[in-house]
Design a protein around this motif. Structure first.
Motif, mmCIF file in Angstrom:
data_model
loop_
_atom_site.group_PDB
_atom_site.id
_atom_site.type_symbol
_atom_site.label_atom_id
_atom_site.label_comp_id
_atom_site.label_asym_id
_atom_site.label_seq_id
_atom_site.Cartn_x
_atom_site.Cartn_y
_atom_site.Cartn_z
ATOM 1 N N VAL A 164 -2.769 0.864 2.569
ATOM 2 C CA VAL A 164 -1.363 0.523 2.325
ATOM 3 C C VAL A 164 -1.160 -0.986 2.438
ATOM 4 C CG1 VAL A 164 0.963 0.739 3.303
ATOM 5 C CG2 VAL A 164 -0.454 2.772 2.956
ATOM 6 N N PHE A 165 -1.787 -1.599 3.438
ATOM 7 C CA PHE A 165 -1.732 -3.063 3.595
ATOM 8 C C PHE A 165 -2.171 -3.747 2.306
ATOM 9 C CE2 PHE A 165 -3.681 -7.130 4.443
ATOM 10 C CZ PHE A 165 -2.915 -7.731 5.439
ATOM 11 N N ASN A 166 -3.320 -3.328 1.789
ATOM 12 C CA ASN A 166 -3.875 -3.969 0.596
ATOM 13 C C ASN A 166 -3.034 -3.712 -0.648
ATOM 14 O OD1 ASN A 166 -6.304 -5.297 -0.772
ATOM 15 N ND2 ASN A 166 -6.133 -3.388 -1.893
ATOM 16 N N ALA A 167 -2.596 -2.471 -0.851
ATOM 17 C CA ALA A 167 -1.831 -2.130 -2.057
ATOM 18 C C ALA A 167 -0.482 -2.836 -2.072
ATOM 19 C CB ALA A 167 -1.637 -0.620 -2.142
ATOM 20 N N ALA A 168 0.210 -2.844 -0.933
ATOM 21 C CA ALA A 168 1.502 -3.522 -0.868
ATOM 22 C C ALA A 168 1.338 -5.008 -1.140
ATOM 23 C CB ALA A 168 2.140 -3.300 0.504
ATOM 24 N N ASN A 169 0.254 -5.576 -0.641
ATOM 25 C CA ASN A 169 -0.001 -6.999 -0.895
ATOM 26 C C ASN A 169 -0.221 -7.274 -2.377
ATOM 27 O OD1 ASN A 169 -0.948 -9.837 -0.183
ATOM 28 N ND2 ASN A 169 -2.776 -8.995 -1.148
ATOM 29 N N GLU A 170 -1.024 -6.448 -3.027
ATOM 30 C CA GLU A 170 -1.306 -6.680 -4.445
ATOM 31 C C GLU A 170 -0.025 -6.651 -5.276
ATOM 32 O OE1 GLU A 170 -4.327 -3.963 -5.701
ATOM 33 O OE2 GLU A 170 -5.914 -4.974 -4.573
ATOM 34 N N GLU A 209 6.860 1.860 7.297
ATOM 35 C CA GLU A 209 7.346 3.145 6.810
ATOM 36 C C GLU A 209 6.230 4.167 6.614
ATOM 37 O OE1 GLU A 209 9.692 2.695 3.297
ATOM 38 O OE2 GLU A 209 10.676 0.886 4.010
ATOM 39 N N HIS A 210 4.978 3.738 6.793
ATOM 40 C CA HIS A 210 3.842 4.616 6.488
ATOM 41 C C HIS A 210 3.492 5.473 7.693
ATOM 42 C CE1 HIS A 210 0.382 6.042 4.380
ATOM 43 N NE2 HIS A 210 -0.477 5.518 5.233
ATOM 44 N N SER A 211 3.122 6.730 7.432
ATOM 45 C CA SER A 211 2.775 7.649 8.512
ATOM 46 C C SER A 211 1.288 7.961 8.582
ATOM 47 C CB SER A 211 3.561 8.959 8.363
ATOM 48 O OG SER A 211 3.314 9.546 7.091
ATOM 49 N N GLY A 212 0.515 7.504 7.623
ATOM 50 C CA GLY A 212 -0.924 7.730 7.644
ATOM 51 C C GLY A 212 -1.309 9.102 7.133
ATOM 52 N N SER A 213 -2.616 9.329 7.009
ATOM 53 C CA SER A 213 -3.145 10.611 6.543
ATOM 54 C C SER A 213 -4.079 11.175 7.609
ATOM 55 C CB SER A 213 -3.907 10.427 5.232
ATOM 56 O OG SER A 213 -4.548 11.614 4.830
ATOM 57 N N SER A 214 -4.008 12.479 7.815
ATOM 58 C CA SER A 214 -4.838 13.103 8.851
ATOM 59 C C SER A 214 -6.304 13.167 8.456
ATOM 60 C CB SER A 214 -4.313 14.509 9.158
ATOM 61 O OG SER A 214 -4.320 15.312 7.979
ATOM 62 N N VAL A 215 -6.576 13.207 7.168
ATOM 63 C CA VAL A 215 -7.952 13.277 6.678
ATOM 64 C C VAL A 215 -8.168 12.160 5.662
ATOM 65 C CG1 VAL A 215 -9.684 14.683 5.510
ATOM 66 C CG2 VAL A 215 -7.997 15.780 6.990
ATOM 67 N N LEU A 216 -9.248 11.381 5.839
ATOM 68 C CA LEU A 216 -9.532 10.274 4.927
ATOM 69 C C LEU A 216 -10.492 10.744 3.844
ATOM 70 C CD1 LEU A 216 -8.732 7.271 4.698
ATOM 71 C CD2 LEU A 216 -10.945 6.711 5.707
ATOM 72 N N THR A 217 -9.963 10.864 2.635
ATOM 73 C CA THR A 217 -10.760 11.207 1.461
ATOM 74 C C THR A 217 -10.410 10.217 0.359
ATOM 75 O OG1 THR A 217 -9.075 12.683 0.536
ATOM 76 C CG2 THR A 217 -10.680 13.655 2.075
ATOM 77 N N ALA A 254 2.269 3.305 -1.517
ATOM 78 C CA ALA A 254 2.547 1.927 -1.108
ATOM 79 C C ALA A 254 3.018 1.081 -2.286
ATOM 80 C CB ALA A 254 1.302 1.306 -0.481
ATOM 81 N N ARG A 255 2.395 1.264 -3.434
ATOM 82 C CA ARG A 255 2.805 0.485 -4.607
ATOM 83 C C ARG A 255 4.223 0.865 -5.038
ATOM 84 N NH1 ARG A 255 -1.716 -2.191 -6.276
ATOM 85 N NH2 ARG A 255 -3.699 -1.231 -5.687
ATOM 86 N N ASP A 260 -3.401 -5.068 13.157
ATOM 87 C CA ASP A 260 -2.606 -3.903 13.559
ATOM 88 C C ASP A 260 -2.862 -2.715 12.632
ATOM 89 O OD1 ASP A 260 -1.504 -5.284 15.667
ATOM 90 O OD2 ASP A 260 0.348 -5.820 14.611
ATOM 91 N N ALA A 261 -2.951 -2.995 11.318
ATOM 92 C CA ALA A 261 -3.221 -1.922 10.352
ATOM 93 C C ALA A 261 -4.581 -1.297 10.610
ATOM 94 C CB ALA A 261 -3.134 -2.456 8.927
ATOM 95 N N ALA A 262 -5.570 -2.130 10.933
ATOM 96 C CA ALA A 262 -6.911 -1.631 11.201
ATOM 97 C C ALA A 262 -6.945 -0.791 12.473
ATOM 98 C CB ALA A 262 -7.891 -2.787 11.306
ATOM 99 N N LYS A 263 -6.165 -1.196 13.474
ATOM 100 C CA LYS A 263 -6.118 -0.429 14.723
ATOM 101 C C LYS A 263 -5.536 0.963 14.481
ATOM 102 C CE LYS A 263 -5.843 -4.302 17.979
ATOM 103 N NZ LYS A 263 -4.975 -5.063 18.916
ATOM 104 N N GLN A 264 -4.548 1.058 13.593
ATOM 105 C CA GLN A 264 -3.973 2.358 13.274
ATOM 106 C C GLN A 264 -4.912 3.196 12.422
ATOM 107 O OE1 GLN A 264 0.539 2.396 12.741
ATOM 108 N NE2 GLN A 264 0.070 0.266 12.248
ATOM 109 N N GLY A 265 -5.786 2.515 11.678
ATOM 110 C CA GLY A 265 -6.809 3.214 10.916
ATOM 111 C C GLY A 265 -6.238 4.068 9.809
ATOM 112 N N SER A 266 -6.893 5.216 9.551
ATOM 113 C CA SER A 266 -6.459 6.149 8.513
ATOM 114 C C SER A 266 -6.257 5.388 7.203
ATOM 115 C CB SER A 266 -5.181 6.864 8.958
ATOM 116 O OG SER A 266 -4.705 7.759 7.986
#
Length: 394
Positions: A330-336, A362-370, A381-382, A319-325
């Motif tokens: 966030v998935f990885n950081a929250a897990n760590e 609770e995450h809204s994503g970022s419009s630009v991936l940098t 996320a942390r 699901d996180a991958a489908k949402q992208g951005s």
């Protein structure tokens, strides 16, 4: 033919130490020119430096003067008093080491801190042998845009297996990718039975010898969720055409199903030296990198469907991958953060994935991936995971 010049990032970890074994077994093929490590085991790093003769050695943390002393002592004991490598220290040490002139950079760092070194290695033009799946997952399109075609070679056993199987057909002939999972130490347990498992039990993986984070991720199957995202990014196969199947023996490392119904599998005893050797030597194989299956002995391989109720991490990762951005970051950081809270006794095992789910919601994503937006999302996320974990109690 000159040996390939190899840089090893995370040299004192499981991947790094086995990579040095591979180099030792094929000195005519490989030469280590630089090493880096976190700094938690300076004595081992010093011995590795002297053993390989690396020209540059990096540490992210720790006293570089202490490392120099340990290297000098190890060099004296080895009769190599003239050995004086360049020492690079600081949080950016691995990224600087990754930029050293080389043919192959093996990124064996654990966690998303491997993103900057991954980008540095790609910018250098070297082949990136990628064991640090988190950097591709959190960087996503950012990492893919930095890589030329064929520059990233997977080292995870599953993705190495898929890369080998894909040689059997064209991209248009691929129906689906099938990732195998050992099931970890809790295979067959219900969610209720997982509620009170201990950190010691979570680290008792039945097949692989890995570090704390990766072993725990294998117990929750977060690791398989991360690998699903990695497979999607590496091989450009849609998420709904990547399946996970449980294979406790860990001999079939993954499979590719083709449009004619044929399935090609890569099988070998569980030994990370094989995919590491392929990563260093790709597209060529390294003779005797690992032992093959013994076909003179009777054996059985079993395959089971994944229990997504007890282990929801794979669906959550998809699901996180489908949402992208920045959702995978966030998935990885929250897990760590949740994994460390579990090992410090602050939360229960099942709360690891529950925390990831809550933070993602609770995450809204970022419009630009940098790089900056990825790092900002990880920081958020942390922080959010810490806030949630602070009110959790056993």
């Amino acid at each position: 033919m000159q040996p390939r010049r190899i840089v090893i990032l995370g040299s004192t970890g499981s991947i790094g130490t086995q990579a040095i074994d591979v180099v030792d077994g094929a000195p005519h093929l490989f030469e280590v020119v630089a090493l880096s490590a976190g700094g938690g085991n300076l004595q081992l790093l010093a011995r590795q430096a002297v053993h390989t003769g690396a020209a540059a050695v990096g540490i992210a943390a720790g006293d570089p003067r202490k490392l120099q002393e340990l290297i000098s002592e190890a060099a004296r004991l080895a009769g190599r008093q003239d050995y004086r490598p360049e020492i690079i220290a600081g949080p950016d040490a691995s990224a600087r080491i990754a930029a050293v002139e080389a043919d192959v950079v093996l990124n064996g760092i654990t966690g998303s801190i491997g993103l900057a070194p991954t980008l540095a290695a790609l910018k250098s033009g070297a082949t990136l042998a990628l064991a640090n799946k988190e950097s591709l997952i959190v960087g996503g399109a950012l990492v893919k845009a930095a890589a030329r075609e064929g520059q990233i070679v997977p080292v995870d056993s599953e993705h190495s297996a898929i890369a080998q199987c894909l040689r059997s057909g064209s991209a248009a002939e691929v129906e689906k990718l099938i990732l195998t999972a050992s099931g970890g130490p809790f295979r067959g347990r219900t969610r209720e039975q997982l509620h009170d498992v201990t950190p010691k039990e979570a680290l008792a993986h039945p097949t692989w010898d890995m570090g704390l984070m990766v072993t725990t991720n294998s117990a929750t199957l977060v690791n398989k969720g991360l690998e699903l995202i990695e497979a999607h990014l590496l091989f450009d196969v849609p998420l709904d055409r990547i399946d996970v199947v449980v294979h406790p023996q860990s001999v079939v490392h993954s499979m590719v199903q083709f449009i004619d119904g044929s399935v090609i599998a890569q099988a070998s005893p569980p030994d990370m030296r094989l995919p590491i050797a392929l990563g260093l030597g790709w597209p060529d194989r390294v003779p005797k990198a690992a032992s093959p299956c013994d076909w003179t002995k009777a054996t059985s391989w079993t395959f089971e469907p994944l229990d997504t109720v007890a282990f929801p991490a794979v669906d959550l990762a998809k699901d996180a991958a489908k949402q992208g951005s920045t959702f995978p970051a966030v998935f990885n950081a929250a897990n760590e953060e949740a994994v460390m809270a579990f090992h410090s006794g602050r939360i229960r095992f099942t709360e690891i994935v529950d925390t990831i789910d809550a933070v993602l919601s609770e995450h809204s994503g970022s419009s630009v991936l940098t790089l900056e937006s990825v790092l900002d999302a990880e920081d958020w996320a942390r922080t959010r995971a810490h806030e949630r974990l602070a009110v959790s109690s056993l």
